[in-house]
Write an enzyme that holds these catalytic residues in place. Structure first.
Site, PDB file in Angstrom:
ATOM      1  N   LYS A 140      26.748  50.012  46.714  1.00 25.18           N
ATOM      2  CA  LYS A 140      27.543  48.760  47.928  1.00 25.18           C
ATOM      3  C   LYS A 140      29.002  48.289  46.987  1.00 25.18           C
ATOM      4  CE  LYS A 140      22.631  47.497  49.070  1.00 25.18           C
ATOM      5  NZ  LYS A 140      22.086  46.180  48.404  1.00 25.18           N
ATOM      6  N   GLU A 190      36.097  53.627  44.399  1.00 23.56           N
ATOM      7  CA  GLU A 190      35.218  52.782  43.626  1.00 23.56           C
ATOM      8  C   GLU A 190      35.725  51.590  43.101  1.00 23.56           C
ATOM      9  OE1 GLU A 190      32.262  52.670  42.844  1.00 23.56           O
ATOM     10  OE2 GLU A 190      31.667  54.363  40.753  1.00 23.56           O
ATOM     11  N   ASP A 191      34.225  50.765  42.898  1.00 23.67           N
ATOM     12  CA  ASP A 191      35.160  49.345  42.197  1.00 23.67           C
ATOM     13  C   ASP A 191      35.546  49.590  40.958  1.00 23.67           C
ATOM     14  OD1 ASP A 191      32.443  50.004  41.484  1.00 23.67           O
ATOM     15  OD2 ASP A 191      31.375  48.811  41.955  1.00 23.67           O
ATOM     16  N   ASP A 207      33.361  52.010  33.584  1.00 27.63           N
ATOM     17  CA  ASP A 207      32.832  52.288  33.137  1.00 27.63           C
ATOM     18  C   ASP A 207      32.887  52.947  32.077  1.00 27.63           C
ATOM     19  OD1 ASP A 207      32.272  50.042  31.369  1.00 27.63           O
ATOM     20  OD2 ASP A 207      29.923  50.373  31.783  1.00 27.63           O
ATOM     21  N   LYS A 212      37.821  49.817  33.216  1.00 26.10           N
ATOM     22  CA  LYS A 212      37.468  49.595  31.560  1.00 26.10           C
ATOM     23  C   LYS A 212      37.763  50.267  30.111  1.00 26.10           C
ATOM     24  CE  LYS A 212      33.500  46.050  32.330  1.00 26.10           C
ATOM     25  NZ  LYS A 212      32.072  46.238  32.345  1.00 26.10           N
ATOM     26  N   PHE A 265      31.205  42.273  31.664  1.00 24.66           N
ATOM     27  CA  PHE A 265      30.639  42.136  32.616  1.00 24.66           C
ATOM     28  C   PHE A 265      31.233  41.440  33.725  1.00 24.66           C
ATOM     29  CE2 PHE A 265      26.750  41.962  35.911  1.00 24.66           C
ATOM     30  CZ  PHE A 265      26.784  44.014  35.967  1.00 24.66           C
ATOM     31  N   ARG A 281      28.410  39.037  45.254  1.00 21.13           N
ATOM     32  CA  ARG A 281      29.619  39.869  45.464  1.00 21.13           C
ATOM     33  C   ARG A 281      30.199  39.849  46.883  1.00 21.13           C
ATOM     34  NH1 ARG A 281      27.159  45.348  44.863  1.00 21.13           N
ATOM     35  NH2 ARG A 281      25.586  45.726  44.972  1.00 21.13           N
TER      36      ARG A 281
END
Ligand code: 5GP
Length: 179
Positions: free
Chosen positions: A42, A98-99, A102, A130, A151, A164
């Site tokens: 999401k 993609e958000d 990582d 990242k 984070f 969100r």
């Protein structure tokens, strides 16, 4: 600033300006083509909706759900497709949206799966990256911002389903997930 944030990393305005630039580059790179935009739900949904409107070539939308961190802040190291694309992507130019990248686990496994379906091309656009956390090799074609090892939440990114809807991207206070 939201009380659970330690720091705002990227404001709403900075995000909008970068998304606009990314849309212009994608438009130029795909001139004369159409793109199947594949949103990884999401977390990427906000970025996806904004970026799609900055792209000026024909696009189709499709959605995937992959396993993520659950309610934790560290990667589980494996990837499960919980909802697959609806479209047959053979012969299509696919852009995965993609958000955040990582460890790279998710996209290093997902990209070859999509490429194996005979897509004409599979590229990756991510809002955040990242690089210091990378464990698996991923080639990122369109990169919004490189951020430090922290984070973050907001602009689609959650912790335990929350935050969100924050318009900015910020570092979550450790006390929220360690306390
Ligand atoms: P990777 O497989 O590259 O380790 O992780 C990708 C996924 O982990 C992202 O799509 C996102 O769901 C989650 N993730 C990684 N870092 C963060 C972060 O700082 N904040 C949030 N909310 N999710 C993250």
């Amino acid at each position: 600033m939201h009380k659970d944030l330690e720091k705002v990393l990227l404001t709403k305005e900075e995000i909008a300006a970068r998304v606009h630039e990314m849309g212009q580059r994608i438009t130029a790179d795909y001139a004369g083509k159409s793109i199947l935009l594949c949103c990884i739900l999401k977390g990427a949904v906000t970025f996806f909706a904004d970026l799609a409107r900055e792209i000026d070539v024909p696009v189709e939308f499709d959605f995937m759900v992959c396993s993520s961190y659950g309610d934790s802040t560290d990667s589980s190291g494996f990837v499960k497709i919980r909802k697959d694309l609806d479209a047959d992507i053979a012969g299509k130019d696919v852009l995965i949206i993609e958000d955040i990248i990582d460890t790279g686990t998710t996209l290093s496994r997902l990209k070859p799966i999509l490429a194996d379906r005979d897509a004409a091309s599979v590229k990756i656009a991510t809002m955040l990256n990242k690089p210091s956390r990378r464990r698996a090799k991923v080639t990122v074609d369109y990169n919004g911002f490189e951020i430090p090892d922290a984070f973050v939440v907001g602009y689609g990114l959650d912790y335990a389903g929350k935050y969100r809807n924050l318009p900015c991207i910020g570092i979550l206070k450790e006390s929220v997930y360690k306390g």
